[in-house]
Each structure stands twice: as structure tokens, then as C-alpha cells.
Design an enzyme around this catalytic site. Structure first.
Site, PDB file in Angstrom:
ATOM      1  N   SER A 124      13.195  67.403  76.091  1.00 57.34           N
ATOM      2  CA  SER A 124      11.715  67.505  76.658  1.00 57.34           C
ATOM      3  C   SER A 124      11.847  67.534  78.114  1.00 57.34           C
ATOM      4  O   SER A 124      12.586  67.342  78.961  1.00 57.34           O
ATOM      5  CB  SER A 124      10.918  66.052  76.407  1.00 57.34           C
ATOM      6  N   TYR A 149      10.158  56.561  76.522  1.00 60.06           N
ATOM      7  CA  TYR A 149      10.254  57.476  75.786  1.00 60.06           C
ATOM      8  C   TYR A 149      11.035  58.701  76.618  1.00 60.06           C
ATOM      9  O   TYR A 149      12.001  59.306  76.133  1.00 60.06           O
ATOM     10  CB  TYR A 149       8.866  58.433  75.283  1.00 60.06           C
ATOM     11  N   LYS A 153      15.152  60.540  75.951  1.00 59.40           N
ATOM     12  CA  LYS A 153      15.652  62.010  76.072  1.00 59.40           C
ATOM     13  C   LYS A 153      16.769  61.964  77.108  1.00 59.40           C
ATOM     14  O   LYS A 153      17.616  62.714  76.744  1.00 59.40           O
ATOM     15  CB  LYS A 153      14.287  62.972  76.385  1.00 59.40           C
TER      16      LYS A 153
HETATM   17  C1  WQD Z   1      -1.298  67.482  79.270  1.00 62.10           C
HETATM   18  C2  WQD Z   1      -2.159  67.668  80.343  1.00 62.10           C
HETATM   19  C3  WQD Z   1      -3.133  65.556  81.243  1.00 62.10           C
HETATM   20  C4  WQD Z   1      -5.270  64.313  77.498  1.00 62.10           C
HETATM   21  C5  WQD Z   1       3.278  64.834  76.801  1.00 62.10           C
HETATM   22  C6  WQD Z   1       4.680  63.882  76.812  1.00 62.10           C
HETATM   23  C7  WQD Z   1       5.732  65.053  76.629  1.00 62.10           C
HETATM   24  C8  WQD Z   1       5.717  65.803  75.632  1.00 62.10           C
HETATM   25  C9  WQD Z   1       4.356  66.641  75.593  1.00 62.10           C
HETATM   26  C10 WQD Z   1       6.953  65.267  73.734  1.00 62.10           C
HETATM   27  C11 WQD Z   1      -1.924  66.391  81.490  1.00 62.10           C
HETATM   28  C12 WQD Z   1      -4.135  66.484  80.546  1.00 62.10           C
HETATM   29  C13 WQD Z   1      -4.527  64.909  78.609  1.00 62.10           C
HETATM   30  C14 WQD Z   1      -6.728  64.281  77.837  1.00 62.10           C
HETATM   31  C15 WQD Z   1      -6.320  65.526  79.932  1.00 62.10           C
HETATM   32  N1  WQD Z   1       5.670  65.245  74.356  1.00 62.10           N
HETATM   33  N2  WQD Z   1      -4.905  65.490  79.583  1.00 62.10           N
HETATM   34  N3  WQD Z   1      -7.223  64.786  78.926  1.00 62.10           N
HETATM   35  O1  WQD Z   1       1.518  64.323  79.252  1.00 62.10           O
HETATM   36  O2  WQD Z   1       2.018  66.977  79.831  1.00 62.10           O
HETATM   37  O3  WQD Z   1       3.412  65.787  78.031  1.00 62.10           O
HETATM   38  O4  WQD Z   1       3.381  65.460  75.634  1.00 62.10           O
HETATM   39  O5  WQD Z   1       7.998  65.762  74.098  1.00 62.10           O
HETATM   40  O6  WQD Z   1       7.034  64.424  76.600  1.00 62.10           O
HETATM   41  O7  WQD Z   1       4.606  63.517  78.072  1.00 62.10           O
HETATM   42  O8  WQD Z   1       0.872  66.235  77.805  1.00 62.10           O
HETATM   43  O9  WQD Z   1      -1.104  66.813  76.368  1.00 62.10           O
HETATM   44  O10 WQD Z   1      -0.765  64.340  77.235  1.00 62.10           O
HETATM   45  O11 WQD Z   1      -1.092  65.964  78.740  1.00 62.10           O
HETATM   46  O12 WQD Z   1      -6.848  65.671  81.369  1.00 62.10           O
HETATM   47  O13 WQD Z   1      -7.372  63.699  76.922  1.00 62.10           O
HETATM   48  O14 WQD Z   1      -3.503  67.160  79.891  1.00 62.10           O
HETATM   49  O15 WQD Z   1      -3.490  64.706  82.432  1.00 62.10           O
HETATM   50  O16 WQD Z   1      -2.459  66.944  82.759  1.00 62.10           O
HETATM   51  P1  WQD Z   1       1.862  65.833  78.808  1.00 62.10           P
HETATM   52  P2  WQD Z   1      -0.537  65.901  77.585  1.00 62.10           P
END
Ligand code: WQD
Length: 340
Positions: A124, A149, A153
Site C-alpha cells: 500500500s 495496519y 505493510k
Molecule cells: C480518502 C480521502 C479522507 C471518508 C485508506 C487506507 C489505505 C488504503 C486505501 C488499503 C481522505 C477523505 C474519507 C469520508 C472523507 N487501504 N474522506 N470523508 O485514507 O486515503 O486510504 O484506504 O490499503 O491503506 O489508509 O482512503 O477512502 O479512507 O480516504 O472526506 O467519509 O477521503 O479524509 O482524504 P485513505 P479513504
């Protein structure tokens, strides 16, 4: 035809990869403990490719069971290892479960095949943390993970690199995913978040279908085009095809090193508000969202340099954000009429 073992093969990325492996002429066998997926996915895969892949339900942390599987499946030509716990927030609450599950499963698979194996590892972009330079290349230093988590990785990559250094018979490719989103064009497989989705796109589709309330945009005071955070969203089907390219590279045995790392992204960043807008534009659905405070642990902006994947792996993402949003929405609508 060559047989590929896909651990976690009924999960979100795993199921899409099983489909693309079949399309590329591989035979697939799945190991899954169904702790984070549904048996029904096997039927859905059958509806797409016309056959039900062999699937063995077992806990990869049970060394004797994994050894038994390997003895019964000596003809596995390669392994794609997805099986892992992957909820960032949950990992903070249950670190020991995460370290045990994510490391025991990986080590047991490698040992069961006597460390003579071609292995694609699901890693990741979280290993980069907040990169100092963007777009981030595979040569960028890893940074202290924000969660157990993310740490699993990073440490798994180190385990693999250090083992490959003293095990010429082990050939590994680690694939660093950016943000996998979307669903298969048939809308028969997609992301199946358990409980309230933590990730942006499944929350958006569940809000749009009426399963969830208002979407909170976590922060609009970042140093970005519109103040909301930037990520490199990649279509899960493009991601699945990259795993086929990695298996092909391992089969060819042309790599100088028996341990390689590739970024899997589009090379483009999108803000949260751009994703919200892209969803509305590509589906015609109006979203109910409001700006809220930043989420702890979030990085401000990250997107990948995908030159190495294009030039060495011979793979490039082809699908754009509109297709990601449309396919995610079609899957959500399918789930409404066909609940799992
Ligand atoms: C994306 C953006 C949030 C929800 C995670 C894991 C990573 C990988 C992918 C496995 C961020 C914003 C989110 C919401 C929002 N997983 N957001 N409102 O955190 O980049 O990555 O998932 O491998 O390891 O860390 O993905 O989709 O949670 O967030 O504004 O209700 O959307 O702040 O900027 P993230 P995400």
C-alpha cells in the site's frame, strides 16, 4: 494452463483479480477464511467467467492447514497474497490481532512452498506516509506508519526483501496500491464494506442510495486546489490487471533482482471535492455533504509516480474517475436489489 493461488480471492481486489487471471488464461485456486467477504462472491465470479474457481476455506495462520494445502496443490505456479486484515481504524484498537494475522499468513504461505515460489504481495502507498516529494516514486523513503495496519505493510515488505536477499528461489513483487475504487463493469462484484464504510467512495455510494446520511468531507483547509485532501484513485479493474502483469513478469524470470516494488496508481491526484463532483457529474445523483474537521492520521496529499510500472511492468491504468464513480454506483444499485 498455469495455476495461480489467490489468497483472499473473494475480497474486493482479490475477486477482480481472479476474473482478470481467468481472462488471461490462468487457472485459479482461492484460499479464503471469509472473515471479510461473502461466499456468494464465488457465484458472482461464476456469473462473470462461467466457472466457479476452486476455493478452500482455511485460516492461513494455521501452519499445518497451509502445509496440507500446499501438499495437495504442488502445481501452484505463483501466489498472489491479498489475505490480510486491512481496516486502519480497527488496527489501532486490535494491534496484536493485526500483527499476528498479517505476518503469520504471509510467512506460512512462503514456508509451505519451501520458500521456492513466485509471490505477488499486496502492499500500500501508506508505506510512504506524507511524501516529501510528489509524485512519489518507489525510491522514496518509507515513513513511520500512522497505524498498525500500515505498519504491517511496511514490515511485511521488509520481511520479503530480507528473505529474498538470502533465498534465490523466492521471487517477489510488492505492489503498492494507491486508492482502489470502483467495481466490475457487470456490477456483479465490487467493494463489500462491513459496517459503516471508512473509505470515501463506498460512503458516497451508500449515502447516495440512502443507506447512510450526510457525507462529511474531512477538512477543506489543506494546501490543495480546493482545500480538501488529495489521493490517487485507481479503478479496481486496472489494479487487477496489474496483478496479471506482475505474475507474467515473475513467470518470465527476466528481473535482475528477485525482489521488486511497483506503484499502482494513475499518476494523477484528485481532491475529495473533485471526487464528490465527479460522482455527481457521472451519475446524475446529487450528494448531501458538508465540510467537517480533518480526520486524524490522514495525509494531506499523495499521488504516485507510475513511470516504473509503465516501463518495467508494462502496465498503465486506463480507466478514469468517471468510470470509477459510475461503476461504484452501478454496484451499489445492484446491492440494493440483491442484498448479500
Ligand atoms: C480518502 C480521502 C479522507 C471518508 C485508506 C487506507 C489505505 C488504503 C486505501 C488499503 C481522505 C477523505 C474519507 C469520508 C472523507 N487501504 N474522506 N470523508 O485514507 O486515503 O486510504 O484506504 O490499503 O491503506 O489508509 O482512503 O477512502 O479512507 O480516504 O472526506 O467519509 O477521503 O479524509 O482524504 P485513505 P479513504
Amino acid at each position: 494452463m498455469p495455476k495461480i493461488l489467490v489468497t483472499g480471492g473473494t475480497g474486493f481486489i482479490g475477486s477482480h483479480t481472479v476474473v482478470e487471471l481467468h481472462n488471461a488464461g490462468y487457472e485459479v485456486v482461492i484460499i479464503d477464511d471469509f472473515s471479510n467477504s461473502s461466499h456468494k462472491i464465488l457465484k458472482q465470479i461464476e456469473a462473470i467467467i462461467g466457472i466457479v474457481p476452486e476455493c478452500v476455506a482455511l485460516d492461513l495462520c494455521d501452519e499445518s492447514k497451509v502445509n496440507e494445502f500446499a501438499a495437495q496443490h504442488p502445481d501452484v505456479a505463483g501466489v498472489i497474497h491479498f489475505a490480510a486484515f486491512k481496516a486502519v481504524g480497527e488496527s489501532v484498537q486490535k494491534p496484536l490481532e493485526y500483527y499476528k494475522n498479517n505476518f503469520y499468513s504471509l510467512i506460512n504461505v512462503i514456508n509451505a512452498y519451501k520458500r521456492s515460489l513466485s509471490l505477488v504481495f499486496s502492499s500500500s502507498c501508506t508505506v510512504y506516509g506524507q511524501p516529501d516529494v510528489l509524485p512519489v516514486t518507489e525510491f522514496a523513503p518509507t515513513k513511520k506508519a500512522e497505524s498498525p495496519y500500515g505498519n504491517t505493510k511496511q514490515i511485511a515488505e521488509e520481511i520479503l526483501q530480507e528473505t529474498c536477499a538470502v533465498t534465490p528461489s523466492l521471487h517477489v513483487i510488492s505492489l503498492r496500491y494507491f486508492n482502489p475504487v470502483g467495481a466490475h463493469s457487470t456490477a456483479l462484484i465490487g467493494e463489500l464494506p462491513i459496517g459503516v464504510p471508512q473509505n470515501l467512495v463506498p460512503f458516497i455510494t451508500q449515502s447516495a442510495i440512502g443507506k447512510r446520511g450526510q457525507i462529511t468531507v474531512y477538512g477543506n483547509d489543506y494546501d490543495t486546489a480546493d482545500g480538501s485532501a488529495v489521493r490517487d484513485y485507481i479503478h479496481v479493474v486496472d489494479l487487477a490487471k496489474a496483478h496479471v502483469a506482475a505474475i507474467r513478469r515473475l513467470e518470465a524470470k527476466k528481473a535482475e533482482s528477485n525482489y521488486e516494488v511497483f506503484n499502482l496508481g494513475t499518476g494523477k491526484g484528485s481532491t475529495v471535492l473533485e471526487i464528490v463532483n465527479a460522482f455527481e457529474q457521472s451519475t446524475g445523483e446529487k450528494l448531501n455533504y458538508a465540510i467537517g474537521p480533518r480526520r486524524n492520521g490522514d495525509v494531506e496529499k499523495v499521488w504516485g509516480d507510475v513511470t516504473k510500472s509503465a516501463e518495467v511492468l508494462g502496465w498503465k491504468a486506463e480507466l478514469g474517475v468517471e468510470d470509477m464513480m459510475r461503476s461504484a454506483w452501478n454496484w451499489e444499485k445492484y446491492l440494493k436489489d440483491n442484498p448479500f
